[in-house]
Design an enzyme around this catalytic site. Structure first.
Site, PDB file in Angstrom:
ATOM      1  N   GLY A  14       0.775  -1.230   0.000  1.00 15.48           N
ATOM      2  CA  GLY A  14       0.000   0.000   0.000  1.00 15.48           C
ATOM      3  C   GLY A  14       0.811   1.287   0.000  1.00 15.48           C
ATOM      4  O   GLY A  14       0.296   2.341   0.370  1.00 15.48           O
ATOM      5  N   HIS A 113       1.594   0.817 -13.454  1.00 17.62           N
ATOM      6  CA  HIS A 113       2.458  -0.337 -13.726  1.00 17.62           C
ATOM      7  C   HIS A 113       3.916   0.122 -13.591  1.00 17.62           C
ATOM      8  O   HIS A 113       4.276   1.171 -14.113  1.00 17.62           O
ATOM      9  CB  HIS A 113       2.188  -0.858 -15.136  1.00 17.62           C
ATOM     10  CG  HIS A 113       2.925  -2.123 -15.437  1.00 17.62           C
ATOM     11  ND1 HIS A 113       2.548  -3.343 -14.921  1.00 17.62           N
ATOM     12  CD2 HIS A 113       4.031  -2.359 -16.180  1.00 17.62           C
ATOM     13  CE1 HIS A 113       3.385  -4.270 -15.334  1.00 17.62           C
ATOM     14  NE2 HIS A 113       4.298  -3.709 -16.100  1.00 17.62           N
TER      15      HIS A 113
HETATM   16  C1  GRF Z   1       3.572  -0.914  -7.503  1.00 18.28           C
HETATM   17  O1  GRF Z   1       4.859  -1.131  -7.996  1.00 18.28           O
HETATM   18  C2  GRF Z   1       2.607  -0.681  -8.629  1.00 18.28           C
HETATM   19  O2  GRF Z   1       3.181  -0.125  -9.758  1.00 18.28           O
HETATM   20  C3  GRF Z   1       2.122  -2.082  -8.955  1.00 18.28           C
HETATM   21  O3  GRF Z   1       2.090  -2.752  -7.726  1.00 18.28           O
HETATM   22  C4  GRF Z   1       3.015  -2.149  -6.809  1.00 18.28           C
HETATM   23  C5  GRF Z   1       2.221  -1.815  -5.579  1.00 18.28           C
HETATM   24  O4  GRF Z   1       3.038  -1.348  -4.549  1.00 18.28           O
HETATM   25  N1  GRF Z   1       0.863  -2.066  -9.659  1.00 18.28           N
HETATM   26  P1  GRF Z   1       2.393  -0.737  -3.234  1.00 18.28           P
HETATM   27  O5  GRF Z   1       1.448  -1.788  -2.656  1.00 18.28           O
HETATM   28  O6  GRF Z   1       1.669   0.508  -3.615  1.00 18.28           O
HETATM   29  O7  GRF Z   1       3.554  -0.485  -2.328  1.00 18.28           O
END
Ligand code: GRF
Length: 205
Positions: A14, A113
């Protein structure tokens, strides 16, 4: 202040959710963020939601194994309607959204992404796997992509991209760390510009 409501969907740590809430506190994002939807009730994003008084709704196929696609979509839509959600922000959400949710919220669902689409995407390309694949490919730059969500993984229209440098001695962890910094900086800014457009369209309808 505007009258829009955003729901974040997350399954993991998160950190993007946290950055979005910070941008809300700093006045960069004007919409309300009343709702987190997760398929994983033990994830870090749920803790962040609780600390920030954001409602959490846990929806998973495991809870509703017998529903067909339409009925399962309706579970999401009921919650989204209850909170009057205008924009869905996926932030590390590991599940494909049910098709009727995608249909109902066309051009109102975005995802981030951690690479430059259309490269390094598709099945298995999430989290650290993406950064490992980037390094293995030997490319000289990577980046972030923010895009609309349609019915296929990582295939919706691209809204924003930013390149991130790859350094000679990077491993996947150092690269992930650098890319995440860009995610945290730009995702809130893109949300802030989209909310202006959605808000304008809403008030002119
Ligand atoms: C991020 O790298 C985002 O680009 C991908 O999933 C990851 C989530 O990270 N879709 P977090 O849970 O926000 O730390």
């Amino acid at each position: 202040m505007n009258n829009l409501n955003i729901s974040v969907f997350a399954s993991g740590g998160g950190s993007n959710f946290k950055a979005i809430l910070k941008a809300k506190r700093n006045g960069i994002i004007k919409s309300n963020i009343p709702l987190l939807i997760t398929n994983n009730s033990h994830c870090g994003a749920v803790e962040i939601a609780k600390k920030n008084s954001v409602n959490v709704v846990h929806i998973s196929r495991k809870i509703y194994p017998d529903l067909d696609e339409k009925e399962y979509s309706q579970v999401f839509l009921n919650v989204l309607e209850e909170f009057k959600i205008d924009l869905i922000v996926l932030a590390g959400y590991m599940k494909l959204l049910p098709e009727y949710v995608v249909e109902r919220y066309e051009n109102k669902i975005i995802n981030i992404h951690p690479a430059l689409l259309p490269s390094f995407c598709g099945k298995g390309m999430y989290g650290i796997n993406v950064h490992r694949a980037v390094l293995e490919a030997g490319v000289k730059v990577t980046g972030i992509t923010i895009h609309y969500v349609n019915k296929e993984y990582d295939k919706g229209k691209i809204i924003f991209q930013k390149c991130v440098e790859i350094k000679e001695n990077d491993d996947e962890i150092s690269l992930q760390k650098r890319v995440l910094k860009y995610e945290h900086k730009y995702y809130p800014l893109v949300i802030a510009s989209l909310e202006k457009i959605i808000s304008y369209e809403k008030s002119n309808n």
